[in-house]
Write a protein that holds these residues in place. Structure first.
Motif, PDB file in Angstrom:
ATOM      1  N   GLY A 138       0.840  -1.421   0.014  1.00  0.00           N
ATOM      2  CA  GLY A 138       0.027   0.031  -0.158  1.00  0.00           C
ATOM      3  C   GLY A 138       0.723   1.231  -0.033  1.00  0.00           C
ATOM      4  N   ARG A 139       1.781   1.191   0.938  1.00  0.00           N
ATOM      5  CA  ARG A 139       2.622   2.514   0.737  1.00  0.00           C
ATOM      6  C   ARG A 139       3.374   2.599  -0.527  1.00  0.00           C
ATOM      7  NH1 ARG A 139       7.436   3.281   5.649  1.00  0.00           N
ATOM      8  NH2 ARG A 139       8.623   1.527   3.999  1.00  0.00           N
ATOM      9  N   GLY A 140       3.840   1.526  -1.002  1.00  0.00           N
ATOM     10  CA  GLY A 140       4.688   1.473  -2.358  1.00  0.00           C
ATOM     11  C   GLY A 140       3.753   2.102  -3.493  1.00  0.00           C
ATOM     12  N   ASN A 141       2.424   1.792  -3.422  1.00  0.00           N
ATOM     13  CA  ASN A 141       1.511   2.503  -4.281  1.00  0.00           C
ATOM     14  C   ASN A 141       1.441   3.894  -4.077  1.00  0.00           C
ATOM     15  OD1 ASN A 141       0.476   0.403  -6.068  1.00  0.00           O
ATOM     16  ND2 ASN A 141      -0.795  -0.357  -4.516  1.00  0.00           N
ATOM     17  N   LEU A 142       1.321   4.149  -2.811  1.00  0.00           N
ATOM     18  CA  LEU A 142       1.378   5.646  -2.529  1.00  0.00           C
ATOM     19  C   LEU A 142       2.569   6.532  -3.029  1.00  0.00           C
ATOM     20  CD1 LEU A 142      -0.272   7.852  -0.911  1.00  0.00           C
ATOM     21  CD2 LEU A 142       1.137   7.329   1.123  1.00  0.00           C
ATOM     22  N   TYR A 143       3.691   5.794  -2.708  1.00  0.00           N
ATOM     23  CA  TYR A 143       5.006   6.517  -3.308  1.00  0.00           C
ATOM     24  C   TYR A 143       4.763   6.490  -4.859  1.00  0.00           C
ATOM     25  CZ  TYR A 143       7.485   6.037   1.129  1.00  0.00           C
ATOM     26  OH  TYR A 143       7.833   6.299   2.739  1.00  0.00           O
ATOM     27  N   ARG A 144       4.387   5.549  -5.488  1.00  0.00           N
ATOM     28  CA  ARG A 144       4.447   5.467  -6.921  1.00  0.00           C
ATOM     29  C   ARG A 144       3.472   6.687  -7.342  1.00  0.00           C
ATOM     30  NH1 ARG A 144       0.743   3.104  -9.957  1.00  0.00           N
ATOM     31  NH2 ARG A 144       0.161   1.741  -8.340  1.00  0.00           N
ATOM     32  N   LYS A 145       2.307   6.830  -6.830  1.00  0.00           N
ATOM     33  CA  LYS A 145       1.409   7.891  -7.222  1.00  0.00           C
ATOM     34  C   LYS A 145       2.161   9.298  -7.003  1.00  0.00           C
ATOM     35  CE  LYS A 145      -2.002   5.190  -7.764  1.00  0.00           C
ATOM     36  NZ  LYS A 145      -2.811   4.953  -9.070  1.00  0.00           N
ATOM     37  N   ALA A 146       2.930   9.479  -6.091  1.00  0.00           N
ATOM     38  CA  ALA A 146       3.733  10.647  -5.795  1.00  0.00           C
ATOM     39  C   ALA A 146       5.087  10.924  -6.517  1.00  0.00           C
ATOM     40  CB  ALA A 146       4.108  10.493  -4.294  1.00  0.00           C
ATOM     41  N   GLY A 147       5.188   9.967  -7.187  1.00  0.00           N
ATOM     42  CA  GLY A 147       6.448  10.032  -8.389  1.00  0.00           C
ATOM     43  C   GLY A 147       7.705   9.684  -7.721  1.00  0.00           C
ATOM     44  N   ARG A 148       7.585   8.996  -6.580  1.00  0.00           N
ATOM     45  CA  ARG A 148       8.809   8.451  -5.614  1.00  0.00           C
ATOM     46  C   ARG A 148       8.932   7.093  -6.140  1.00  0.00           C
ATOM     47  NH1 ARG A 148       7.614  10.336   0.399  1.00  0.00           N
ATOM     48  NH2 ARG A 148       9.650   9.133   0.652  1.00  0.00           N
ATOM     49  N   THR A 149       9.495   6.870  -7.428  1.00  0.00           N
ATOM     50  CA  THR A 149       9.962   5.594  -7.815  1.00  0.00           C
ATOM     51  C   THR A 149      10.596   4.841  -6.963  1.00  0.00           C
ATOM     52  OG1 THR A 149       9.303   6.550  -9.995  1.00  0.00           O
ATOM     53  CG2 THR A 149      10.262   4.374  -9.947  1.00  0.00           C
ATOM     54  N   GLN A 150      11.752   5.130  -6.637  1.00  0.00           N
ATOM     55  CA  GLN A 150      12.826   4.340  -6.257  1.00  0.00           C
ATOM     56  C   GLN A 150      12.163   3.855  -4.700  1.00  0.00           C
ATOM     57  OE1 GLN A 150      15.603   2.930  -7.294  1.00  0.00           O
ATOM     58  NE2 GLN A 150      15.415   1.760  -5.369  1.00  0.00           N
ATOM     59  N   ASP A 151      11.526   4.875  -3.906  1.00  0.00           N
ATOM     60  CA  ASP A 151      10.847   4.414  -2.974  1.00  0.00           C
ATOM     61  C   ASP A 151       9.990   3.226  -2.820  1.00  0.00           C
ATOM     62  OD1 ASP A 151      12.303   6.049  -1.146  1.00  0.00           O
ATOM     63  OD2 ASP A 151      10.980   7.793  -1.310  1.00  0.00           O
ATOM     64  N   ALA A 152       9.138   3.482  -3.877  1.00  0.00           N
ATOM     65  CA  ALA A 152       8.113   2.279  -4.243  1.00  0.00           C
ATOM     66  C   ALA A 152       8.570   1.222  -4.481  1.00  0.00           C
ATOM     67  CB  ALA A 152       7.259   3.211  -5.318  1.00  0.00           C
ATOM     68  N   PHE A 153       9.503   0.988  -5.444  1.00  0.00           N
ATOM     69  CA  PHE A 153      10.267  -0.069  -5.576  1.00  0.00           C
ATOM     70  C   PHE A 153      10.822  -0.899  -4.620  1.00  0.00           C
ATOM     71  CE2 PHE A 153      13.947  -2.654  -6.972  1.00  0.00           C
ATOM     72  CZ  PHE A 153      13.658  -3.209  -8.101  1.00  0.00           C
ATOM     73  N   ASN A 154      11.330  -0.056  -3.381  1.00  0.00           N
ATOM     74  CA  ASN A 154      11.934  -0.512  -2.493  1.00  0.00           C
ATOM     75  C   ASN A 154      10.995  -1.178  -1.581  1.00  0.00           C
ATOM     76  OD1 ASN A 154      14.368   0.224  -2.956  1.00  0.00           O
ATOM     77  ND2 ASN A 154      14.292   2.342  -1.550  1.00  0.00           N
ATOM     78  N   ASP A 155       9.701  -0.511  -1.411  1.00  0.00           N
ATOM     79  CA  ASP A 155       8.591  -1.157  -0.823  1.00  0.00           C
ATOM     80  C   ASP A 155       8.085  -2.651  -1.372  1.00  0.00           C
ATOM     81  OD1 ASP A 155       8.684   0.447   1.579  1.00  0.00           O
ATOM     82  OD2 ASP A 155       6.861   1.570   0.928  1.00  0.00           O
ATOM     83  N   PHE A 156       7.842  -2.666  -2.693  1.00  0.00           N
ATOM     84  CA  PHE A 156       7.536  -3.788  -3.367  1.00  0.00           C
ATOM     85  C   PHE A 156       8.420  -4.597  -3.355  1.00  0.00           C
ATOM     86  CE2 PHE A 156       5.201  -0.382  -6.301  1.00  0.00           C
ATOM     87  CZ  PHE A 156       4.200  -0.496  -5.510  1.00  0.00           C
ATOM     88  N   GLN A 157       9.921  -4.524  -3.429  1.00  0.00           N
ATOM     89  CA  GLN A 157      10.901  -5.480  -3.139  1.00  0.00           C
ATOM     90  C   GLN A 157      10.851  -5.945  -1.676  1.00  0.00           C
ATOM     91  OE1 GLN A 157      12.795  -6.385  -5.677  1.00  0.00           O
ATOM     92  NE2 GLN A 157      15.037  -6.881  -4.800  1.00  0.00           N
ATOM     93  N   LYS A 158      10.527  -5.139  -0.709  1.00  0.00           N
ATOM     94  CA  LYS A 158      10.499  -5.554   0.654  1.00  0.00           C
ATOM     95  C   LYS A 158       9.317  -6.725   0.731  1.00  0.00           C
ATOM     96  CE  LYS A 158      11.139  -5.680   5.160  1.00  0.00           C
ATOM     97  NZ  LYS A 158      12.485  -6.464   5.481  1.00  0.00           N
TER      98      LYS A 158
END
Length: 281
Positions: A138-158
């Motif tokens: 969920g947080r990864g999706n939130l980051y992705r919507k905000a353009g924080r691609t690396q943070d999103a990737f890290n959360d999906f990876q986790k």
């Protein structure tokens, strides 16, 4: 519920090829993201009858936070977001370390546009339980919507490192790989998402785009056809199917599929452009 899942458009081989590159995956869980993720949830779970039965359970045991969490999820599935928010608030008041309720409330906050509140709830859920995969997704999706691609990737990876069986983690990581042109990795992730959620149209549509980017038109066409079969209301999938017909010189079928895409989403410009091309002359 009809939410638009398209957030990115790309062009391949001179045609306007479109895709839900930043879509969410529709799964029957309240931790899904607000854009596109409520589409395939069983609305019966948010029906008046179901809400009534859940309310009866709460009346019998008003101090049980789980009852409010479950009813809040049902409200969310039924589109009653304010009522859902109230139930999650109550669940958290009764049980301050109820990490699932924080994650569920974060979803509703996201849907209501309260992004900072959503992030705070996801962070709190992870703080309480650092192994809760749904909160990372969920947080990864939130980051992705905000353009924080690396943070999103890290959360999906986790979430994937936690051995999640939630297809959204792979689907959304695949979208990031795709946006970076790493189509082989994207195809692998979409394939895993399909194995975990074979009835979801979005990973087929996404994988089809990566196949097409790698000039594998046959597999791309098969995936677009499957996406249309699984979700006949997916305008992007219809448009992508039409593109393959167009590339193969079958203007009649291309026009028919573009027309269906435009019917489903009259504002979808790539389908409108494709329909104009195939109807020309």
């Amino acid at each position: 519920m009809n939410a638009n899942t398209v957030e990115r458009r790309t062009a391949l081989h001179g045609f306007a090829l479109t895709a839900a590159l930043l879509s969410g995956l529709a799964l029957a869980g309240c931790q899904t993201a607000p854009t596109g993720e409520f589409n395939n949830i069983d609305k019966a779970q948010g029906s008046t009858e179901n809400i009534s039965s859940l309310s009866a359970v709460i009346q019998r045991n008003p101090q049980d936070p789980e009852g409010y969490n479950v009813r809040g999820s049902a409200y969310g599935r039924g589109g009653q977001y304010r009522a859902a928010l109230k139930d999650f608030d109550t669940a958290i008041q009764l049980s301050p370390n109820f990490y699932q309720a924080y994650s569920n409330r974060a979803l509703i906050q996201r849907f209501l546009g309260n992004q900072e509140a959503a992030l705070a709830d996801y962070n709190r859920a992870i703080q309480i339980n650092s192994s809760y995969d749904a909160a990372y997704i969920g947080r990864g999706n939130l980051y992705r919507k905000a353009g924080r691609t690396q943070d999103a990737f890290n959360d999906f990876q986790k979430a994937i490192q936690l051995d999640t069986t939630d297809a959204r983690a792979y689907h959304n990581r695949g979208l990031i790989y795709q946006s970076q042109g790493q189509h082989a990795f994207a195809i692998e992730d979409f394939s895993t998402a399909i194995s975990l959620s074979p009835d979801a149209a979005e990973p087929y549509n996404g994988r089809g785009l990566s196949y097409l980017a790698m000039n594998d038109e046959d597999n791309a066409f098969a995936d677009f056809n499957m996406a249309v079969k699984l979700d006949g209301k997916n305008a992007e999938a219809w448009s992508n199917q039409a593109l393959i017909y167009e590339r193969r010189g079958d203007k009649a079928r291309a026009s028919k599929s573009y027309r269906e895409a435009v019917r489903l989403d009259p504002t979808y410009q790539p389908a409108k452009d494709g329909l104009a091309r195939t109807n020309a002359g």
